[in-house]
Design a protein around this motif. Sequence first.
Motif, short mmCIF file in Angstrom:
data_model
loop_
_atom_site.label_atom_id
_atom_site.label_comp_id
_atom_site.label_asym_id
_atom_site.label_seq_id
_atom_site.Cartn_x
_atom_site.Cartn_y
_atom_site.Cartn_z
N ASP A 8 0.93 1.65 11.01
CA ASP A 8 0.80 2.32 12.31
C ASP A 8 2.07 2.13 13.15
O ASP A 8 2.52 3.05 13.84
CB ASP A 8 -0.38 1.75 13.11
CG ASP A 8 -1.71 2.17 12.51
OD1 ASP A 8 -1.71 2.96 11.54
OD2 ASP A 8 -2.75 1.71 13.01
N ALA A 9 2.61 0.91 13.08
CA ALA A 9 3.82 0.59 13.87
C ALA A 9 4.98 1.48 13.45
O ALA A 9 5.83 1.84 14.27
CB ALA A 9 4.19 -0.88 13.68
N ALA A 10 5.00 1.86 12.17
CA ALA A 10 6.09 2.72 11.68
C ALA A 10 5.85 4.17 12.05
O ALA A 10 6.79 4.91 12.38
CB ALA A 10 6.19 2.57 10.15
N ALA A 11 4.59 4.59 12.02
CA ALA A 11 4.28 6.02 12.22
C ALA A 11 4.30 6.43 13.69
O ALA A 11 4.79 7.51 14.04
CB ALA A 11 2.92 6.34 11.60
N CYS B 82 0.82 -1.22 0.00
CA CYS B 82 0.00 0.00 0.00
C CYS B 82 0.85 1.26 0.00
O CYS B 82 1.89 1.35 0.66
CB CYS B 82 -1.04 0.01 1.12
SG CYS B 82 -0.59 -0.79 2.63
N THR B 83 0.34 2.25 -0.75
CA THR B 83 1.12 3.47 -1.01
C THR B 83 1.50 4.24 0.26
O THR B 83 2.67 4.62 0.40
CB THR B 83 0.33 4.38 -1.98
OG1 THR B 83 -0.12 3.56 -3.05
CG2 THR B 83 1.18 5.51 -2.51
N PRO B 84 0.58 4.50 1.20
CA PRO B 84 0.99 5.30 2.37
C PRO B 84 2.17 4.69 3.11
O PRO B 84 3.08 5.40 3.55
CB PRO B 84 -0.27 5.30 3.24
CG PRO B 84 -1.39 5.00 2.33
CD PRO B 84 -0.84 4.12 1.26
N CYS B 85 2.18 3.37 3.24
CA CYS B 85 3.27 2.71 3.97
C CYS B 85 4.54 2.67 3.11
O CYS B 85 5.62 3.04 3.56
CB CYS B 85 2.85 1.31 4.39
SG CYS B 85 4.15 0.32 5.12
N ARG B 86 4.40 2.23 1.87
CA ARG B 86 5.58 2.10 1.00
C ARG B 86 6.28 3.45 0.81
O ARG B 86 7.48 3.59 1.04
CB ARG B 86 5.15 1.53 -0.37
CG ARG B 86 6.30 1.29 -1.33
CD ARG B 86 5.80 0.88 -2.71
NE ARG B 86 5.02 1.94 -3.34
CZ ARG B 86 3.74 1.83 -3.70
NH1 ARG B 86 3.07 0.71 -3.49
NH2 ARG B 86 3.10 2.85 -4.26
N GLN C 149 3.39 11.12 8.69
CA GLN C 149 2.92 10.07 9.61
C GLN C 149 1.39 10.07 9.67
O GLN C 149 0.75 9.02 9.73
CB GLN C 149 3.48 10.25 11.04
CG GLN C 149 4.98 10.39 11.15
CD GLN C 149 5.76 9.50 10.20
OE1 GLN C 149 5.61 8.28 10.22
NE2 GLN C 149 6.58 10.10 9.34
N ASP C 150 0.81 11.30 9.61
CA ASP C 150 -0.65 11.42 9.64
C ASP C 150 -1.27 10.73 8.42
O ASP C 150 -2.38 10.21 8.47
CB ASP C 150 -1.01 12.91 9.68
CG ASP C 150 -2.49 13.10 9.89
OD1 ASP C 150 -3.05 12.40 10.75
OD2 ASP C 150 -3.09 13.93 9.17
N ASN C 151 -0.54 10.75 7.32
CA ASN C 151 -1.04 10.10 6.10
C ASN C 151 -0.78 8.60 6.06
O ASN C 151 -1.21 7.92 5.12
CB ASN C 151 -0.43 10.79 4.87
CG ASN C 151 -1.17 12.07 4.56
OD1 ASN C 151 -2.35 12.03 4.21
ND2 ASN C 151 -0.52 13.21 4.77
N ILE C 152 -0.02 8.10 7.04
CA ILE C 152 0.18 6.64 7.14
C ILE C 152 -0.81 6.06 8.16
O ILE C 152 -1.49 5.06 7.90
CB ILE C 152 1.63 6.30 7.60
CG1 ILE C 152 2.68 6.84 6.62
CG2 ILE C 152 1.79 4.78 7.77
CD1 ILE C 152 4.13 6.64 7.09
N LEU C 153 -0.88 6.74 9.30
CA LEU C 153 -1.64 6.23 10.45
C LEU C 153 -3.10 5.90 10.10
O LEU C 153 -3.84 6.76 9.61
CB LEU C 153 -1.61 7.29 11.55
CG LEU C 153 -1.68 6.81 12.99
CD1 LEU C 153 -0.53 5.89 13.35
CD2 LEU C 153 -1.68 8.01 13.94
N GLY C 154 -3.47 4.65 10.30
CA GLY C 154 -4.86 4.24 10.07
C GLY C 154 -5.24 4.14 8.61
O GLY C 154 -6.41 3.95 8.28
#
Length: 421
Positions: free
Chosen positions: A393-396, A346-350, A380-385
């Motif tokens: 989430d674990a990364a952000a 998924c894009t937000p995480c990658r 981080q806000d764009n990754i979280l959830g």
Amino acid sequence: MTESVLLSRVELEDSHTLTVYEKNGGYEALKKVLGKVDPEELVEEVKSSRLRGRGGAGFPAGVKWGFVDKNSPKPKYLACNADEGEPGTFKDRLLIIKDPHQLIEGIIISSYAIGVATAFIYIRGEYHNEADILEGAIDEAYKAGYLGKNILGRGFSLELILHRGAGSYVCGDETALMESIEGHRGNPRLKPPFPAAVGLYEGPTVINNVETLSAVPYIVNKGADAYTAVGTKESAGTKLFCVSGNVNKPGVYELPLGFPMKKLIYEVCGGISGGRKLKGVIPGGSSTPILLPEEIEDLELAYESSKPGGFMLGSGAVIVIDERWCMVKIAARLAKFYAHESCGQCTPCREGTTWTYKILKRIEEGNGRKGDPELLLDIQDNILGKTLCPLGDAAAMPIIAIVEKFREEFDRHIEEARCPF
Ligand SMILES: Cc1cc2nc3c(=O)[nH]c(=O)nc-3n(C[C@H](O)[C@H](O)[C@H](O)COP(=O)(O)O)c2cc1C
Ligand code: SF4
């Protein structure tokens, strides 16, 4: 002194062997229940023990077992999660090296309770020695009639398969773990459906951590009441805490849940090395938000504990950081790990983890730009959830906590165009 649930045999010579295990109460719990106690009663006993999953999320084990459809037309499976990839976590390896039969007995009893005929242990790729020890113990258990067909002549059969991973953190996620066991690339699956409904080979599957399953023989032997006599209302029993970083006595400690964090660091672990000042504590593995010294003041290590700065018990991996450390460097190191381990689905995480690492690295190297801390928080806000599995989430979460709690260190790096530490 609390009675040991998990580590009672670890000091014994050759504790990993069947002979030593049997001499010290091993496989007694199995003999007590197999073919004698109704599997549903066993599930109820584990529910009453309030045993919570020790893999990180703390989900009640008995409740998870209860989700499995007893009348499923498809075979049911149990997978023991021995991936142990969370940085700072090294408790499961101790249980595997020192008391593999305790885990195997826990797996057999749990399989009997759930109605499973095939169970797996998914072990971290880097755990070569641990996998060899487990293989030896599984072999011994088969030869002694604790595994295989018609165990102890009581009409229950179980095959136990050791599956070695290939060195991927995300394969510790229960859905990626199942993909990996099935022989696919270890990409997480979307939930729901949850594994207890549709898991391995589309059959109902229970996934539990090594420490969770290792507690089962004790609960069966001593009863749920003995287990709940220790700990807090919502966090029963003992927990393994693996303490690393700047303490005098790092290691794995079994303590009752609810134990004070300060006592763990300053008494059990002998305090901060070199008599230095504490700067922060990562309380439950690398994905849990860092705590400031004032935030651990009256903190109890229990699932229900909360702090305004955010507390998560996680895997019980306590990383202690003293005053010498640069927090930008620590954030960059964490970000590098998550960027490397993102499966890329998924894009937000990658994209988010990659950009987070790049920005932190440039700040640490003295090339930070005004507005970088805000940019980091926005990413981080764009990754979280917003990701398929909890790795996002674990990364952000740890990055948000470090930027917010150590903001002045980020500003100094940018203003001075160098690392001030
Ligand atoms: C990225 C990621 C890595 C994980 N790694 C592990 C692991 O190494 N060991 C583990 O038991 N659980 C790990 N988990 C949690 C599992 O998905 C699952 O919740 C757990 O194995 C359930 O066991 P428990 O209920 O006994 O805790 C991980 C989760 C994520 C999202
Ligand atoms: S959150 Fe990250 S690790 Fe999880 S599925 Fe998406 S890209 Fe893969």
